[in-house]
Design an enzyme around this catalytic site. Structure first.
Site, PDB file in Angstrom:
ATOM      1  CG  ASP A 259      -1.061  -7.718  -4.192  1.00 31.06           C
ATOM      2  OD1 ASP A 259      -1.958  -7.240  -3.479  1.00 31.06           O
ATOM      3  OD2 ASP A 259       0.080  -7.233  -4.268  1.00 31.06           O
TER       4      ASP A 259
ATOM      5  CG  ASP B  27       1.167  -2.333   0.662  1.00 24.62           C
ATOM      6  OD1 ASP B  27       0.339  -3.260   0.830  1.00 24.62           O
ATOM      7  OD2 ASP B  27       1.719  -2.110  -0.428  1.00 24.62           O
TER       8      ASP B  27
END
Ligand code: GLA
Length: 390
Positions: free
Chosen positions: A155, A210
């Site tokens: 990430d 997201d």
């Protein structure tokens, strides 16, 4: 310099740069088709523990989902203690993963599945609840390898502000040096257009921020992802984020469209719902072998949007054996609409007749079709066909 000498010099230089490229790039032989599996984040967020992961592995196998291709069990954020141990190692969270990650990976492997883990190219992960791997890349990659990790989602939170293009390859090198072949799923949200450089660095790269469990978020992500279609290839895939099918925020038809768009886009098929309590409809969508076969087709070419008029769209792309996949999408909410495409729109020669298979109805039409096709598509729905030119 003499001609011969000059030639030798050039050959030497080419050899040196070729070996440099090999060292710099990932080329790990993984992800020859888009990865398939499950990840904890979309449904469970930080509420994860080892029992849940074990039960999920059990459910993936007993439901038959593993059999149709879902192989990775991936833990997302929040699996580790807040701090590293006294040797600087990441350690599983004592309260939620008391048996440790090695034991969990062993369990997942014993089920015939593969095991994935998560970290961030920053000092802490996105939840802030555990350390990230920035500055610890080699050490963490070694730790993951020693636990039997098969997949790393990496990430982009709490970074030092340096460019993604610099930070993400550090983990590539660390994984290469770890002693285990580990799938590298880059998650830098499309910030530096990783589609343009990701194939040398990782096996897949997020192209978007997201996903949310809504029709508009799903379409928003797949549209961004579509712009990078030409960069997808075996070994390196565009990733518009994980599936929301089964999480309850969309209708059945919307989830069918979500799954169909991901399948034709050669997106990773990473289930993001609770597979222990999977409802029948979601199971039916996720386990459609014909749709999965489109995603896993050996040609590995991402389909893309070829035509748009208002809310009505035609997406198409090539499959192995000269076949074409065609998806007709009605994004609107105003009622059933007719969508037409010509052979030229989807790359079929105008003179060819083609057979037509509807992969959701599992039905091949009796008559072959010529020139063009017009189909009714319900609101917030799609139709998905495989055409075989004859
Ligand atoms: C980021 C990622 C998500 C998830 C969370 C975890 O937002 O994009 O997919 O991994 O972090 O905190």
């Amino acid at each position: 310099m003499e001609k011969k000498q000059r030639l030798r010099c050039v050959v030497l230089l080419v050899c040196i740069s070729a070996s440099w490229v090999r060292i710099e790039s990932l080329r790990n032989g993984l992800g020859l088709t888009p990865q398939m599996g499950w990840n904890s984040w979309n449904h469970f967020g930080c509420n994860i523990n080892e029992k849940l992961i074990r039960q999920t592995a059990d459910a993936l196998v007993s439901s038959g989902l593993a059999n149709v291709g879902y192989k990775y069990i991936n833990i997302d954020d929040c699996w580790a203690n807040y701090n590293r141990d006294q040797w600087g190692n990441l350690r599983a969270n004592d309260a939620t993963f008391p048996s440790g990650i090695k034991a969990l990976a062993d369990y997942v492997h014993s089920k015939g599945l593969k095991f994935g883990i998560y970290s961030s190219a920053g000092t802490r992960t996105c939840s802030g609840r555990m350390p990230g791997s920035l500055g610890y890349e080699k050490q963490d990659a070694k730790t993951f390898a020693s636990w039997g990790v098969d997949y790393l989602k990496y990430d982009n939170c709490n970074t030092d502000g340096s460019p993604e293009k610099q930070r993400f390859p550090v983990m590539t090198q660390a994984l290469r040096a770890s002693g285990r072949n580990i799938f590298y799923s880059m998650c830098e949200w499309g910030y530096q257009e990783p589609a343009k450089w990701g194939a040398e660095v990782g096996n897949s790269w997020r192209t978007t921020t997201d996903i949310k469990d809504t029709w508009s978020s799903m379409l928003f992500n797949i549209d961004i992802n579509d712009a990078y279609a030409k960069y997808a290839r075996p070994g390196g895939w565009n990733d518009p984020d994980m599936l929301e099918v089964g999480n309850g925020g969309m209708t059945y038809n919307e989830y069918v469209a979500h799954f169909s768009l991901w399948a034709i886009s050669k997106a990773p098929l990473i289930i993001g719902c609770d597979v222990i309590n999977l409802n029948k409809e979601a199971y039916g969508i996720l386990s459609n072998k014909e749709v999965i076969a489109i995603n896993q087709d050996s040609l590995g070419v991402q389909a893309n949007k070829v035509k748009k008029y208002g809310d009505l769209e035609v997406w198409a792309g090539p499959l192995s054996g000269g076949r074409k996949v065609v998806l007709l999408l009605n994004r609107g909410s105003e009622g059933t609409k007719l969508i037409t495409f010509n052979w030229a729109d989807v790359g079929i020669s105008p003179k060819s007749a083609a057979s037509l298979r509807d992969v959701w109805l599992h039905y091949t039409y009796k008559k072959t079709i010529r020139h063009k096709l017009t189909v009714r598509v319900a609101p917030h729905s799609c139709r998905l066909f495989v055409l075989q030119p004859l």
